[in-house]
Scaffold this motif. Structure first.
Motif: not given
Length: 585
Positions: A107-116, A309-315, A341-344, A372-379
């Motif tokens: 299930i987690w694998l399917l979710f990761l493919f969806l996120v990808l 701001f609220l409209n921009a983060i509403n998917p 999360l991605l919109l933010l 912040l995402v760059c430094v926390l996701t790299f390596q």
């Protein structure tokens, strides 16, 4: 149906848990350069235990000792993902709950493919399109460079993540070759079944020849057992030559068309570059989507900063929610947390919109969250947690600098007019979305590696099935949809363009990064028959297409589509029988 197929696959091999540890079909060895060798006869080869991955033998250990074995084995903790799956599986789950753990991983694998797919389609590709528009590239150049990177991002990043460790290198080979067979047989065959058509002869022959050259080169590298720095760079050079050929052939064709005063519409359909037709299709869909979801107010209306701001983060668009099918609503609910999360964190520049998607409060926040995402996701965040002079973490310094720059942007801009430097946000969005894709790809590779250990499946068979299907199923549906709408040539062009890019960049860039990291010779050691079955089947499918399509006067009929689908079924059966050693030579 996709979830059902995956569950059926795992249920079919559930009885194999107690088998001996799996044999990896391809693995990487890092050999010191000849200059550092102790012997004058060449580099000293160090053979790793258990064919490069000592974590494989964990299933041979008694159930009560598996947790301790995982803790004391470096290979079990070498994955770059955030979650250490061997530890979670064997230390947090009891042996009786192992089937539950496998189900959760599926299930987690399917979710990761969806996120990808979500990151690539909604964040990565739009920013690449904005970069191409800013650089004023033609559709041909943009199609074979930026759009190819956008479409092939999941495959390329998955290959790079797999090449980063010896024990997962087989995933890269299996995925690249498996995706090639899947696309050239299942996708192409489905397009021919949906809409029989006559393929454009010169683009088809050009693409097949280049792909055959890439496959033969990879086969040669596997046969030799190693890849040099020059060969890694050569993969990238071959793709540059391919781009140059596309541009040159397009120029020659357009010049002939101009001399013969042909209509520009037929030119676009027959010779739009390998992926420029797909680019045109995506642009058309994008424009239609904007038109369908756009509701212009009758009277001028100015939104406040908070409302923007609220409209921009509403998917979720509540005005179109009622028209959606219940299955689409369920899928949307699953994706909403990830989309927020991605919109933010990922800025998106949309050149199709009048304001280029300028959202002042959200874009100011992106200056803080994106780095912040760059430094926390790299390596896996190793660099982000590093303490500067033993006191200040890197992530704290990143936030401080981001807040300072964000304040400058906020007080020097307005909500209505984007600044002149707004195009820089597309570069920032490209980098951040690429790191998100890399993170998701690393988790996918780690999950597949764990499944291979538990289910006694080689990385190659996991790559040619689960990883290849997961990365290619979106393109399959997209190409079939294009064919149904009356553009089968666009679909067949997209089929070959993406896999050429994936093969050349996936192998070339993946191995090149290993040279940069380790300054060592990269050894690719095929140890099983399955790897040769895979490469041979891909080569045979390309040769058959190269011969049979011209013999049919480049007309792809439904009979030929059925032949391609049958070819893939036979290949898959032979591959699985080879994996379980029912077929041996």
């Amino acid at each position: 149906m996709r979830a059902l197929r995956l569950l059926l696959l795992f249920s079919s091999v559930a009885l194999q848990w107690d088998r001996a540890s799996c044999q990896k079909s391809v693995y990487i060895q890092l050999i010191p350069p000849p200059g550092n060798a102790r012997s004058s006869h060449g580099p000293t080869e160090v053979t790793p235990s258990r064919k490069g991955d000592e974590c494989d033998v964990v299933m041979n250990v008694s159930a009560s000792q598996r947790c301790e074995y995982v803790k004391n084995t470096p290979d079990c903790a070498s994955d770059e993902g955030f979650i250490k799956y061997p530890f979670v599986t064997f230390c947090l789950f009891t042996p009786s709950l192992l089937p539950l753990a496998i189900t959760i991983y599926v299930i987690w694998l399917l979710f990761l493919f969806l996120v990808l797919g979500l990151i690539a389609s909604d964040f990565f590709c739009p920013n690449l399109s904005a970069i191409a528009s800013t650089l004023r590239l033609t559709h041909n150049v943009a199609g074979v460079t930026f759009l190819a990177l956008g479409n092939g991002a999941p495959d390329v990043f998955s290959a790079m993540a797999a090449f980063s460790h010896p024990q997962t290198a087989g995933l890269a080979i299996g995925a690249l070759f498996g995706a090639g067979i899947f696309v050239t047989t299942v996708v192409a065959g489905s397009v021919a079944l949906v809409k029989p058509f006559t393929v454009a002869s010169r683009p088809f022959l050009r693409d097949v020849i280049f792909y055959m050259a890439a496959v033969f080169w990879t086969f040669t590298v596997l046969y030799k057992g190693h890849i040099s720095l020059g060969e890694s760079v050569g993969y990238l050079g071959m793709y540059i030559a391919y781009v140059f050929t596309v541009i040159l052939s397009s120029y020659i064709y357009n010049r002939q068309k101009h001399q013969l005063t042909e209509s520009p519409q037929s030119s676009d359909r027959e010779q739009g570059g390998i992926l420029s037709s797909d680019l045109t299709y995506r642009e058309t869909v994008s424009i239609q989507a904007h038109d369908d979801g756009e509701y212009e107010p009758l009277l001028p209306y100015t939104q406040s900063t908070t409302q923007i701001f609220l409209n921009a983060i509403n998917p979720v668009d509540l005005r179109t929610w009622r028209r959606w099918h219940w299955s689409a609503k369920i899928l949307k609910v699953i994706k909403v947390p990830v989309e927020v999360l991605l919109l933010l964190t990922v800025p998106v520049v949309d050149t199709d919109k009048e304001d280029h998607n300028w959202k002042r409060p959200l874009n100011c926040l992106h200056i803080i969250t994106a780095p912040l995402v760059c430094v926390l996701t790299f390596q896996s965040g190793n660099y982000g947690l590093y303490l500067i002079k033993g006191e200040v973490p890197v992530w704290v310094l990143t936030i401080c600098i981001g807040v300072f720059l964000s304040g400058i942007v906020f007080f020097t801009t307005t909500n209505e007019q984007p600044p002149r430097y707004h195009f820089l946000y597309s570069l920032l969005g490209f980098v951040v979305s690429a790191l998100w894709i890399s993170t998701a790809a690393s988790e996918i590779v780690s999950v597949l590696h764990l499944l291979g250990i538990v289910l006694s499946l080689s990385n190659t068979v996991l790559g040619l099935t689960l990883l290849a299907w997961g990365n290619s199923i979106g393109d399959c549906f997209a190409d079939i949809t294009i064919a149904r709408q009356g553009y089968p040539r666009m679909a067949i062009s997209a089929c070959f363009g993406g896999i050429i890019f994936n093969m050349l960049f996936g192998v070339g860039l993946g191995c090149l990064l290993q040279f940069i990291r380790n300054n060592s010779v990269v050894m690719l050691e095929p140890e099983g028959l399955l790897c040769w079955v895979l490469s041979g089947a891909l080569g045979l499918s390309l040769v058959l297409s190269f011969i049979l399509v011209p013999l049919q006067c480049f007309h792809l009929s439904r009979a030929y589509g059925i032949f391609l689908l049958c070819f893939y079924v036979v290949f898959l059966i032979v591959a699985l029988l080879t994996e379980f050693r029912i077929i041996q030579f």
